[in-house]
Design an enzyme around this catalytic site. Structure first.
Site, PDB file in Angstrom:
ATOM      1  CB  THR A 139      41.940  36.611  37.404  1.00 19.60           C
ATOM      2  OG1 THR A 139      40.782  37.102  36.832  1.00 19.60           O
ATOM      3  CG2 THR A 139      42.043  35.398  37.166  1.00 19.60           C
ATOM      4  CB  SER A 140      37.605  38.359  40.750  1.00 18.84           C
ATOM      5  OG  SER A 140      37.617  39.381  40.302  1.00 18.84           O
ATOM      6  NE  ARG A 153      34.648  28.726  38.508  1.00 15.54           N
ATOM      7  CZ  ARG A 153      33.549  28.020  37.860  1.00 15.54           C
ATOM      8  NH1 ARG A 153      34.819  27.609  37.521  1.00 15.54           N
ATOM      9  NH2 ARG A 153      32.714  28.208  36.767  1.00 15.54           N
ATOM     10  CD  GLU A 165      38.197  46.104  34.934  1.00 12.48           C
ATOM     11  OE1 GLU A 165      38.355  45.746  34.916  1.00 12.48           O
ATOM     12  OE2 GLU A 165      37.881  46.651  33.817  1.00 12.48           O
ATOM     13  CG  ASP A 207      40.143  45.106  30.852  1.00 10.88           C
ATOM     14  OD1 ASP A 207      39.856  44.913  31.865  1.00 10.88           O
ATOM     15  OD2 ASP A 207      39.952  44.976  29.977  1.00 10.88           O
ATOM     16  CG  PHE A 224      32.911  34.524  31.127  1.00 10.42           C
ATOM     17  CD1 PHE A 224      34.347  34.015  30.751  1.00 10.42           C
ATOM     18  CD2 PHE A 224      33.047  36.155  31.491  1.00 10.42           C
ATOM     19  CE1 PHE A 224      35.543  33.604  30.369  1.00 10.42           C
ATOM     20  CE2 PHE A 224      34.738  36.787  30.906  1.00 10.42           C
ATOM     21  CZ  PHE A 224      35.074  35.471  30.626  1.00 10.42           C
TER      22      PHE A 224
HETATM   23  P1  IMP Z   1      37.158  42.209  32.168  1.00 10.92           P
HETATM   24  O1  IMP Z   1      36.998  43.455  32.286  1.00 10.92           O
HETATM   25  O2  IMP Z   1      38.597  41.438  31.211  1.00 10.92           O
HETATM   26  O3  IMP Z   1      36.714  40.572  32.880  1.00 10.92           O
HETATM   27  O4  IMP Z   1      36.174  41.907  30.333  1.00 10.92           O
HETATM   28  C1  IMP Z   1      35.326  42.438  30.704  1.00 10.92           C
HETATM   29  C2  IMP Z   1      33.412  42.041  30.345  1.00 10.92           C
HETATM   30  O5  IMP Z   1      33.796  41.292  28.502  1.00 10.92           O
HETATM   31  C3  IMP Z   1      33.929  41.460  30.929  1.00 10.92           C
HETATM   32  O6  IMP Z   1      31.978  41.603  31.963  1.00 10.92           O
HETATM   33  C4  IMP Z   1      32.983  39.700  30.881  1.00 10.92           C
HETATM   34  O7  IMP Z   1      32.615  39.203  31.388  1.00 10.92           O
HETATM   35  C5  IMP Z   1      33.273  40.100  29.641  1.00 10.92           C
HETATM   36  N1  IMP Z   1      34.170  39.363  28.674  1.00 10.92           N
HETATM   37  C6  IMP Z   1      36.046  38.993  28.869  1.00 10.92           C
HETATM   38  N2  IMP Z   1      36.523  37.951  27.954  1.00 10.92           N
HETATM   39  C7  IMP Z   1      35.405  37.241  27.965  1.00 10.92           C
HETATM   40  C8  IMP Z   1      35.069  36.200  27.367  1.00 10.92           C
HETATM   41  O8  IMP Z   1      36.217  35.113  27.043  1.00 10.92           O
HETATM   42  N3  IMP Z   1      34.388  35.741  26.848  1.00 10.92           N
HETATM   43  C9  IMP Z   1      32.448  36.400  26.680  1.00 10.92           C
HETATM   44  N4  IMP Z   1      32.848  37.778  27.595  1.00 10.92           N
HETATM   45  C10 IMP Z   1      34.224  38.089  27.954  1.00 10.92           C
END
Ligand code: IMP
Length: 182
Positions: A5-6, A8, A34, A63, A137
């Site tokens: 994962t990128s 952090r 992605e 994801d 985040f």
């Molecule tokens: P990703 O493609 O899994 O990185 O996440 C899709 C979107 O959902 C990204 O904009 C993340 O910032 C948001 N996101 C993923 N996991 C969380 C979380 O645990 N809390 C809040 N936002 C999340």
């Protein structure tokens, strides 16, 4: 086990769970392509299949999508795009005046041997009209889990891990890994 994962924040949350399980975690801080799909499951699976071509060791990635039933499940698989375009403030505007319940779904894809195995985790809650907190985040500042008064951004990693979508998905993968070690 290797986590790709990128992000952090994802690494910090997941490494906390691995420490508790007594399994070593290596972080490959890699941004991968992605591929846009209609489901979080397929995005996770296709991303895993792409990374698998370069990384020969066993690894996992995940994801996550945020689903709002009153918006017909939007942003769901488009969560990443929504976060970088309209952000959580834009999502709050879309939800205003509508039923605010929402859920996060994480799909972990584990590349192990010649297989890809998936594990899911869901956290139900609601989109708050007031953003609060500076931790976490993404949509954390506006997401209040069911049974809680605080947003995820007002919680520390240990508290978020007590019930989060990500910790549930990772816990089920850890159960699988521990059982296959026996
Ligand atoms: P990703 O493609 O899994 O990185 O996440 C899709 C979107 O959902 C990204 O904009 C993340 O910032 C948001 N996101 C993923 N996991 C969380 C979380 O645990 N809390 C809040 N936002 C999340």
């Amino acid at each position: 086990m290797i986590l790709v994962t990128s992000n952090r924040h994802k690494f910090v949350e997941i490494s906390n769970l691995f420490v508790k399980a007594g399994i070593q975690l290596e972080w490959v801080q890699k941004k991968y392509e992605e591929i846009q799909e209609d489901t979080t499951e397929m995005i996770s699976y296709r991303s895993c299949a792409v990374v698998r071509k370069e990384l020969k060791d066993d690894f996992f990635l995940e994801d996550t999508g945020l689903y709002v039933p009153s918006l017909h499940g939007f942003p769901g698989p488009y969560s990443s795009y929504v976060n970088t375009t309209i952000g959580y403030e834009g999502l709050q505007k879309l939800v205003a005046g509508k039923e605010s319940s929402a859920y996060f779904k994480t799909v972990v894809s584990l590349s192990i041997g010649d297989r890809i195995i998936q594990f899911g985790g869901i956290l139900r809650g609601r989109i708050s009209s007031e953003a609060a907190g500076s931790g976490g985040f993404g949509f954390d500042p506006v997401f209040v889990p069911d049974g809680q008064n605080l947003t995820l951004a007002e919680m520390d990693v240990v508290s978020k891990n007590r019930f989060s979508h990500r910790s549930r998905a990772v816990a089920s993968m850890l159960g699988y890994l521990l059982a296959s070690q026996e």
